[in-house]
Design a protein around this motif. Structure first.
Motif, mmCIF file in Angstrom:
data_model
loop_
_atom_site.group_PDB
_atom_site.id
_atom_site.type_symbol
_atom_site.label_atom_id
_atom_site.label_comp_id
_atom_site.label_asym_id
_atom_site.label_seq_id
_atom_site.Cartn_x
_atom_site.Cartn_y
_atom_site.Cartn_z
ATOM 1 N N ARG A 233 0.790 -1.458 -0.038
ATOM 2 C CA ARG A 233 0.070 0.015 -0.028
ATOM 3 C C ARG A 233 0.864 1.162 -0.128
ATOM 4 O O ARG A 233 0.597 2.159 -0.807
ATOM 5 N N VAL A 234 1.771 1.310 0.719
ATOM 6 C CA VAL A 234 2.757 2.578 0.914
ATOM 7 C C VAL A 234 3.532 2.493 -0.589
ATOM 8 O O VAL A 234 3.578 3.875 -0.914
ATOM 9 N N ALA A 235 4.006 1.638 -1.004
ATOM 10 C CA ALA A 235 4.798 1.573 -2.321
ATOM 11 C C ALA A 235 3.886 2.127 -3.409
ATOM 12 O O ALA A 235 4.182 2.661 -4.206
ATOM 13 N N ALA A 236 2.478 1.900 -3.287
ATOM 14 C CA ALA A 236 1.671 1.981 -4.501
ATOM 15 C C ALA A 236 1.164 3.572 -4.395
ATOM 16 O O ALA A 236 1.308 4.198 -5.484
ATOM 17 N N VAL A 237 1.155 4.094 -3.184
ATOM 18 C CA VAL A 237 0.794 5.568 -3.049
ATOM 19 C C VAL A 237 2.096 6.340 -3.396
ATOM 20 O O VAL A 237 2.077 7.455 -3.996
ATOM 21 N N HIS A 238 3.252 5.716 -3.168
ATOM 22 C CA HIS A 238 4.648 6.368 -3.618
ATOM 23 C C HIS A 238 4.411 6.415 -5.096
ATOM 24 O O HIS A 238 5.185 7.302 -5.872
ATOM 25 N N ALA A 239 3.881 5.401 -5.752
ATOM 26 C CA ALA A 239 4.042 5.510 -7.189
ATOM 27 C C ALA A 239 2.831 5.962 -7.819
ATOM 28 O O ALA A 239 2.415 5.837 -9.085
ATOM 29 N N SER A 240 2.111 6.955 -6.881
ATOM 30 C CA SER A 240 1.073 7.751 -7.653
ATOM 31 C C SER A 240 -0.140 6.830 -7.902
ATOM 32 O O SER A 240 -1.018 7.206 -8.660
ATOM 33 N N LEU A 241 -0.481 5.669 -6.995
ATOM 34 C CA LEU A 241 -1.534 4.924 -7.451
ATOM 35 C C LEU A 241 -2.298 4.828 -6.086
ATOM 36 O O LEU A 241 -2.076 5.280 -5.066
ATOM 37 N N VAL A 242 -3.546 4.356 -6.277
ATOM 38 C CA VAL A 242 -4.600 4.178 -4.958
ATOM 39 C C VAL A 242 -4.491 2.673 -4.889
ATOM 40 O O VAL A 242 -5.251 2.299 -5.690
ATOM 41 N N PRO A 243 -4.293 2.273 -3.563
ATOM 42 C CA PRO A 243 -4.423 0.743 -3.585
ATOM 43 C C PRO A 243 -5.952 0.377 -2.820
ATOM 44 O O PRO A 243 -6.003 0.654 -1.804
ATOM 45 N N LEU A 244 -6.890 -0.158 -3.664
ATOM 46 C CA LEU A 244 -8.005 -0.115 -3.256
ATOM 47 C C LEU A 244 -7.916 -1.743 -2.672
ATOM 48 O O LEU A 244 -8.087 -2.699 -3.561
ATOM 49 N N THR A 245 -7.967 -1.998 -1.363
ATOM 50 C CA THR A 245 -7.858 -3.203 -0.807
ATOM 51 C C THR A 245 -8.881 -3.848 -0.277
ATOM 52 O O THR A 245 -9.721 -3.401 0.491
ATOM 53 N N ARG A 246 -9.026 -5.320 -0.500
ATOM 54 C CA ARG A 246 -10.118 -6.165 -0.040
ATOM 55 C C ARG A 246 -9.247 -7.224 0.821
ATOM 56 O O ARG A 246 -8.313 -8.057 0.162
ATOM 57 N N LEU A 247 -9.706 -7.630 2.072
ATOM 58 C CA LEU A 247 -9.349 -8.652 2.781
ATOM 59 C C LEU A 247 -9.975 -10.005 2.595
ATOM 60 O O LEU A 247 -11.333 -9.804 2.443
ATOM 61 N N LEU A 248 -9.365 -11.103 2.354
ATOM 62 C CA LEU A 248 -10.295 -12.315 2.063
ATOM 63 C C LEU A 248 -11.196 -12.146 1.009
ATOM 64 O O LEU A 248 -12.383 -12.490 1.532
ATOM 65 N N PRO A 249 -10.897 -11.824 -0.204
ATOM 66 C CA PRO A 249 -11.982 -11.415 -0.973
ATOM 67 C C PRO A 249 -13.012 -12.645 -1.314
ATOM 68 O O PRO A 249 -14.091 -12.431 -2.085
ATOM 69 N N ASP A 250 -12.614 -13.904 -1.296
ATOM 70 C CA ASP A 250 -13.186 -15.127 -1.854
ATOM 71 C C ASP A 250 -13.213 -16.068 -0.662
ATOM 72 O O ASP A 250 -12.287 -16.764 -0.320
ATOM 73 N N ARG A 251 -14.329 -16.221 -0.154
ATOM 74 C CA ARG A 251 -14.291 -17.313 1.012
ATOM 75 C C ARG A 251 -14.106 -18.696 0.523
ATOM 76 O O ARG A 251 -14.057 -19.594 1.386
ATOM 77 N N ARG A 252 -14.529 -19.030 -0.736
ATOM 78 C CA ARG A 252 -14.171 -20.157 -1.148
ATOM 79 C C ARG A 252 -12.483 -20.556 -1.356
ATOM 80 O O ARG A 252 -12.452 -21.681 -1.496
ATOM 81 N N ASP A 253 -11.780 -19.518 -1.119
ATOM 82 C CA ASP A 253 -10.678 -19.675 -1.453
ATOM 83 C C ASP A 253 -9.625 -18.914 -0.208
ATOM 84 O O ASP A 253 -9.325 -17.828 -0.376
#
Length: 330
Positions: A73-93
């Motif tokens: 996330r820190v590296a992405a912001v430094h690269a002028s990106l926005v890290p849109l993050t989801r934890l455990l996005p697929d309960r089947r996996d």
């Protein structure tokens, strides 16, 4: 309108910075996959780097991957990106721990404060050397508490009586390892001695063990055990170590990933504040001891990590796997 091209070099840099994160015994239990068409980075657990003896529920594995996620996330912001993050996005996996869509700033606001932490990604080290007895100023402690809170965790600086309890738990864990040698299997697997230390890409090499402790109470794990390490010296450690407990209200995979992100945010803030740091998971690897690590007066539901903080020498950089070994692009 800003549009950041996500070429292979950019993604490789992001993952390289993510993987500077700490993990139990430096096992680096993560894998990344980049889906270019969706601008999506997937973070997976690497089961081959799990520790069935020390971490049977994969709690520490999730914490390490959470720390790598925060660096990403820190590296992405430094690269002028926005890290849109989801934890455990697929309960089947359940091995898919997080997805991060690398959006443009025009799509969503940046967490700009992360930019400030970027230099500390490469500067952070684990130091198993003696620290001074100098106290940590209250304004620095407040900054670290706030860093943990921003990631849905709690950082507590325990009182003297509870520090003594934690030190006793560390000693109990050490004694259990001596009595039950099988409990030390993971340490043996992930330490690198002799010529192996010079070429290692993971694990804890002998040059990062720090000196043997002759006196003092600092909870520093001796990764050598009873194995000889030529040229390794000894030293006295602090008698009043400055410890902090990182905790969460819950104790499931999502909480562990949040704890990992909070841990890394605290470590990066500590680095910028001029503190040296090391981590102590030893008393948390046994369920019975882990329950005793909690301060009953604090309201911290589940202790996820014990941090040692102070002013002292920085530790050496420990090896990292080549990005090509942990990143696939498809």
């Amino acid at each position: 309108m800003t549009h950041v091209q996500l070429d292979e070099q950019t993604v490789t840099t992001l993952v390289a910075e993510a993987t500077t994160a700490p993990s139990m015994h430096n096992a680096q239990p993560w894998r990344f996959r980049f889906l270019a068409a969706e601008r999506l980075l997937l973070l997976r657990a690497d089961p081959d780097r799990a520790m069935p003896r020390s971490d049977p529920g994969n709690r520490a594995l999730h914490i390490g991957c959470g720390a790598a996620l925060f660096n990403l996330r820190v590296a992405a912001v430094h690269a002028s990106l926005v890290p849109l993050t989801r934890l455990l996005p697929d309960r089947r996996d359940p091995s898919l721990l997080a997805s991060v869509r690398l959006a443009d700033p025009s799509e969503a606001p940046q967490e700009k404060d992360l930019w400030r932490l970027h230099p500390a990604i490469r500067q952070r080290r684990t130091s198993r050397h003696p620290f001074s007895e100098r106290d940590i100023p209250e304004n620095v402690r407040a900054t670290l508490r706030d860093a943990a809170a921003r990631e849905k965790a709690i950082l507590l600086f325990p009182g003297r009586w509870h520090v003594e309890t934690l030190l006793e738990l560390v000693h109990d864990a050490e004694d259990r390892d001596l009595v039950h040698a099988e409990g030390n299997e993971d340490v043996v697997r992930w330490t690198r001695l002799g010529n192996e230390a010079d070429t290692a890409v993971d694990g804890v090499p002998a040059y990062a063990f720090g000196p043997r402790k002759t006196d003092g109470k600092a909870p520093v794990r001796d990764f050598s055990g009873r194995r000889p390490v030529p040229g390794r010296g000894s030293a006295g450690f602090e008698r009043t170590p400055h410890l902090a407990l990182l905790g969460t209200r819950g104790d499931g995979p999502t909480d562990w990933l949040e704890a990992g992100q909070a841990l890394e945010r605290v470590l990066l803030e500590s680095t910028l504040a001029g503190l040296s740091t090391s981590l102590t998971s030893h008393p948390l690897e046994d369920r019975e001891l882990r329950l005793l690590a909690r301060d009953p007066r604090s309201g911290v539901g589940h202790v996820q990590m014990v941090l040692r903080l102070g002013y002292g020498p920085k530790g050496p950089a420990t090896p990292r796997r080549p990005v090509a070994d942990v990143l696939s692009i498809g």
